[in-house]
Design an enzyme around this catalytic site. Structure first.
Site, PDB file in Angstrom:
ATOM      1  N   GLU A 127      42.386  41.527  49.021  1.00  0.00           N
ATOM      2  CA  GLU A 127      42.287  41.316  47.575  1.00  0.00           C
ATOM      3  C   GLU A 127      43.533  41.811  46.847  1.00  0.00           C
ATOM      4  O   GLU A 127      43.956  41.241  45.840  1.00  0.00           O
ATOM      5  CB  GLU A 127      41.046  42.037  47.040  1.00  0.00           C
ATOM      6  CG  GLU A 127      40.780  41.859  45.563  1.00  0.00           C
ATOM      7  CD  GLU A 127      40.222  40.492  45.204  1.00  0.00           C
ATOM      8  OE1 GLU A 127      40.908  39.490  45.513  1.00  0.00           O
ATOM      9  OE2 GLU A 127      39.139  40.426  44.624  1.00  0.00           O
ATOM     10  N   THR A 180      45.536  37.020  36.049  1.00  0.00           N
ATOM     11  CA  THR A 180      44.990  38.376  36.032  1.00  0.00           C
ATOM     12  C   THR A 180      45.949  39.351  35.373  1.00  0.00           C
ATOM     13  O   THR A 180      45.536  40.245  34.622  1.00  0.00           O
ATOM     14  CB  THR A 180      44.664  38.839  37.463  1.00  0.00           C
ATOM     15  OG1 THR A 180      43.744  37.933  38.061  1.00  0.00           O
ATOM     16  CG2 THR A 180      44.059  40.233  37.460  1.00  0.00           C
TER      17      THR A 180
END
Length: 305
Positions: A127, A180
């Site tokens: 991730e 993000t």
């Protein structure tokens, strides 16, 4: 020698649980195929549905798989196929599905030496390639199913929370990109003490509501005073969709992950369909294409298919 798995999408943050809460969706997700190989290490042999790197050290799934494979004694390598069904940057855990799927698949071929909770730590390594930091609010519910709470990271402490049986999620995904990094950049580095207290109360209320099957308490707790006021400016017509969802009977609504997807939680499938219709009607007035999903909370998480 070979397995095929389903890697579900997830909703992170859930308004009051920024970076620590998430839930697993039932009918939205990627598929991955794993094969044992005589060539040691990890190889990515096929990718469909997205333009992702085949180089293992630059691929979320590759990094996560390699982290696990290098830790557990073995005498074979792994070949991975990735079939993406979750759009990258959708806000419903595309990279997390790949990272969580990678460690789950490798663990299966190794004979399941690690528990699903132990796999969360390795999934976070992958991730980090996508987001720049190791976090578990998406990979944890993907692996464990249901709702999850990340109590802490040093050491990693993840708790699974069962959901009320009639709880459904509706997700509307506008076809726009919210990076993000941009979603992080709009946040304030400090928050007012009063808002921190409000947010903490809402988080406690959400968890209590899940444990006691109190849908009204869940609805009252789905309120974000720290993040949503800043991030919603990145999602066109967010307020319109949220109002439409709540007016049509949703318990609450908010931003899924970093966005741009907008989620709503509902009691019962019939109401979820009504809420989905209201959200669609609201967003249809824009010129932005979108997808939508209705899903029960997935208590199982990743599974072999």
């Amino acid at each position: 020698m070979e397995i095929k798995i389903f890697c579900p999408a997830t909703i992170a943050n859930l308004n009051c649980g920024f970076d620590i809460m998430g839930l697993c969706l039932e009918n939205i997700g990627d598929e991955m195929i794993f094969r044992k190989s005589v060539t040691k290490g990890v190889q990515i042999t096929k990718i469909t549905g997205a333009n992702l790197p085949y180089e293992v050290t630059k691929n979320v799934a590759g990094v996560a798989a390699l982290a696990l494979l290098n830790t557990v004694e073995n005498n074979f390598g792994i070949e991975i196929e990735i079939h993406k069904k979750i759009r990258a940057g959708s806000g419903i855990g595309s990279s997390s599905a790949s990272a969580a799927g990678a460690v789950f698949g490798v663990n299966e071929l190794l004979g399941k030496p690690l528990s699903r909770n132990q796999l969360v730590d390795f999934a976070m390594k992958g991730e980090a390639i996508a987001s720049g930091s190791e976090h578990a609010d998406n990979v944890a519910p993907c692996l464990l199913g249901g709702f999850t709470l990340v109590r802490g990271y040093n050491p990693l402490d993840v708790i699974k929370i069962a959901s009320p049986s009639e709880l459904y999620a509706v997700v509307l995904h506008p076809h726009i990109e919210v990076k993000t990094a941009d979603a992080r950049a709009v946040l304030e580095p400090t928050v007012p003490f009063k808002n921190a207290i409000t947010q903490t109360g809402n988080l406690g209320g959400l968890i209590a509501g899940l444990f006691t099957n109190d849908y009204e308490l869940i609805g009252r707790s789905l309120n974000d005073v720290l993040v949503e006021p800043f991030r919603k400016q990145l999602i066109p017509y967010f307020d319109d969709v949220k109002i439409a969802a709540i007016q049509s009977g949703a318990l609450g609504a908010g931003i899924s992950g970093a966005g741009p997807s907008i989620f709503a939680l509902c009691k019962g499938e019939n109401l979820a369909k009504e809420v989905a219709k209201a959200m669609q009607n609201s967003y249809s007035r824009t010129n932005i294409p979108f997808d939508f999903y209705i899903s029960k909370v997935n208590e199982q998480g990743i599974k072999v298919i």
